[in-house]
Design a protein around this motif. Structure first.
Motif, short mmCIF file in Angstrom:
data_model
loop_
_atom_site.label_atom_id
_atom_site.label_comp_id
_atom_site.label_asym_id
_atom_site.label_seq_id
_atom_site.Cartn_x
_atom_site.Cartn_y
_atom_site.Cartn_z
N MET A 146 0.67 -1.19 -0.05
CA MET A 146 -0.05 0.07 -0.04
C MET A 146 0.90 1.43 -0.14
SD MET A 146 -2.99 -1.52 2.65
CE MET A 146 -4.29 -0.15 2.66
N ARG A 147 2.05 1.41 0.66
CA ARG A 147 2.65 2.72 0.90
C ARG A 147 3.55 2.64 -0.15
NH1 ARG A 147 4.39 5.69 5.19
NH2 ARG A 147 6.56 6.43 5.71
N TYR A 148 4.34 1.63 -0.84
CA TYR A 148 5.37 1.97 -1.86
C TYR A 148 5.03 1.47 -3.20
CZ TYR A 148 8.02 1.73 2.42
OH TYR A 148 8.16 2.19 3.85
N VAL A 149 4.03 0.48 -3.36
CA VAL A 149 3.70 -0.19 -4.83
C VAL A 149 2.48 0.59 -5.26
CG1 VAL A 149 3.28 -2.23 -6.16
CG2 VAL A 149 4.93 -2.13 -4.34
N ILE A 150 1.36 0.38 -4.69
CA ILE A 150 0.18 0.80 -4.95
C ILE A 150 0.03 2.47 -4.75
CG2 ILE A 150 -2.19 0.70 -4.34
CD1 ILE A 150 -2.16 -2.16 -3.82
N GLY A 151 0.62 2.98 -3.63
CA GLY A 151 0.46 4.37 -3.32
C GLY A 151 -0.96 4.73 -2.78
N PHE A 152 -1.19 3.96 -1.69
CA PHE A 152 -2.58 4.23 -1.02
C PHE A 152 -2.52 5.28 -0.13
CE2 PHE A 152 -6.00 2.74 1.26
CZ PHE A 152 -7.15 2.57 0.52
N GLU A 153 -3.31 6.19 -0.24
CA GLU A 153 -3.40 7.21 0.76
C GLU A 153 -4.25 7.07 2.07
OE1 GLU A 153 -1.43 9.43 1.75
OE2 GLU A 153 -0.37 10.25 0.01
N PRO A 154 -4.16 7.26 3.06
CA PRO A 154 -2.98 7.86 3.73
C PRO A 154 -1.47 7.32 4.07
CG PRO A 154 -4.49 7.80 5.40
CD PRO A 154 -4.96 6.81 4.33
N GLU B 110 -9.46 -1.60 -0.96
CA GLU B 110 -10.11 -0.05 -0.97
C GLU B 110 -11.43 -0.18 -0.47
OE1 GLU B 110 -7.78 1.50 -4.99
OE2 GLU B 110 -9.92 1.35 -5.19
N PHE B 111 -12.24 -1.24 -0.81
CA PHE B 111 -13.65 -1.41 -0.22
C PHE B 111 -13.55 -1.50 1.10
CE2 PHE B 111 -17.20 -4.26 0.86
CZ PHE B 111 -18.10 -3.24 0.71
N LEU B 112 -12.52 -2.22 1.85
CA LEU B 112 -12.45 -2.65 3.15
C LEU B 112 -12.12 -1.49 3.86
CD1 LEU B 112 -10.94 -6.07 3.28
CD2 LEU B 112 -13.10 -5.34 3.87
N VAL B 113 -11.14 -0.60 3.36
CA VAL B 113 -10.89 0.66 4.01
C VAL B 113 -12.01 1.79 3.82
CG1 VAL B 113 -9.38 2.64 3.78
CG2 VAL B 113 -8.28 0.42 3.64
N ARG B 114 -12.46 2.01 2.86
CA ARG B 114 -13.52 3.02 2.68
C ARG B 114 -14.85 2.74 3.59
NH1 ARG B 114 -9.64 6.33 1.96
NH2 ARG B 114 -8.55 5.97 -0.15
N GLY B 134 -6.42 1.42 6.87
CA GLY B 134 -5.39 0.91 6.09
C GLY B 134 -4.58 -0.10 6.48
N MET B 135 -3.94 -0.08 7.86
CA MET B 135 -3.52 -0.93 8.50
C MET B 135 -4.31 -2.28 8.65
SD MET B 135 -0.34 0.08 9.53
CE MET B 135 0.72 1.63 9.14
N ALA B 136 -5.46 -1.88 9.17
CA ALA B 136 -6.39 -3.12 9.34
C ALA B 136 -6.86 -3.79 7.90
CB ALA B 136 -7.56 -2.48 9.94
N ALA B 137 -6.78 -3.13 7.01
CA ALA B 137 -7.02 -3.82 5.63
C ALA B 137 -6.11 -4.57 5.24
CB ALA B 137 -7.64 -2.71 4.54
#
Lengths: 179, 179
Positions: A146-154, B110-114, B134-137
């Motif tokens: 999420m942090r480095y490859v996909i670039g998922f904020e935050p 993305e679905f689980l986060v949002r 995001g951590m949980a997902a």
């Protein structure tokens, strides 16, 4: 040539199913030569993927510290490396380089379970060390994706301290506390 | 036809970047028709992916219980569903069905986060709710990949209780405790 063969083998079969013997066969050299130049499968993996850190060294350092800081220490070490320009470049290349992102993620996950988190959990004497190592690897690879490859904020713009503060206690509970 | 268009759009763009308007255009129907039949983007996602549970219902049930059991409740609900024959079949189909496993994992994450963890974290009033979601997902998708898709031991043969016992406190700390 051995390193090329190693990359091919690890990418195709993952970490667990790869063997020094098969890598030697692919490189058309004697297995003894591979053993002569590389100190085991983990060392060959680190070399062939050009990882910026040797996990044995990492584990020894963390296990030499206080037990209650194992999770924080692991999280701090990984994210300090991954957040550095060179470390991030290598990690993203590693995850992007193989057949698909999922194959590369699998290879890294297997390596982290067997050679890093599994060894920490075994050394700490927690129950079900391999299961706990799997949980830790699932968390770390998930955050790295999420942090480095996909670039998922935050997840991208969070500071190293924030990430370590959230992930550290998770690793601590899985790998060092028997809870 | 709307469901086909929704599957195409969610698979191609992920959950966050998909819109009801674009799905309507793809299905060649008026956007008002989509709104008439489906109660928002989350509901359309659940329908189009044939998910065995409605997340709004799930969240309401868990938030109605005691705060200190939110993490355990979420882990229990998810793994009870994912470990059931129908739930597992749908989850694996979802992850395997899209363009690549990684695209499908991203869509689910993305679905689980949002729609799931972000809403729980917001409702619990923890700091940085989206980061914690995001951590949980990351943790949940990582475990799901290892347990159901890749078949990574000992994550596969661990009991539901073992998995819930390990993951529950992690979700609790991210989503409900301010630590």
């Amino acid at each position: 040539m051995i390193l090329d063969a190693a990359r091919t083998e690890f990418s195709a079969k993952g970490y667990d199913a790869s063997s020094l013997r098969a890598i030697a066969r692919l490189a058309e050299v004697d297995p003894a030569l591979v053993h002569h130049y590389f100190d085991g499968k983990a060392a060959l993996f680190v070399e062939s993927m050009a990882l910026p850190v040797n996990p044995s060294f990492l584990i020894d350092t963390i296990l030499a510290g206080p037990r209650e800081q194992v999770g924080q220490g692991l999280a701090r070490t990984f994210f300090d490396i991954w957040d550095s320009p060179l470390g991030r470049e290598r990690l993203v290349a590693l995850i992007r380089s193989a057949l698909s992102q999922e194959d590369a993620a699998r290879m890294l996950r297997e390596f982290l379970v067997r050679e890093v988190f599994g060894k920490v959990a075994l050394s700490m004497g927690v129950p079900e060390p391999q299961l706990r190592a799997g949980m830790a690897a699932a968390q770390m690879i998930g955050v790295a994706m999420m942090r480095y490859v996909i670039g998922f904020e935050p997840m991208v713009s969070a500071s190293t301290d924030e990430i370590v503060g959230l992930v550290g206690p998770t690793l601590q509970r899985y790998l060092a506390d028997s809870t």
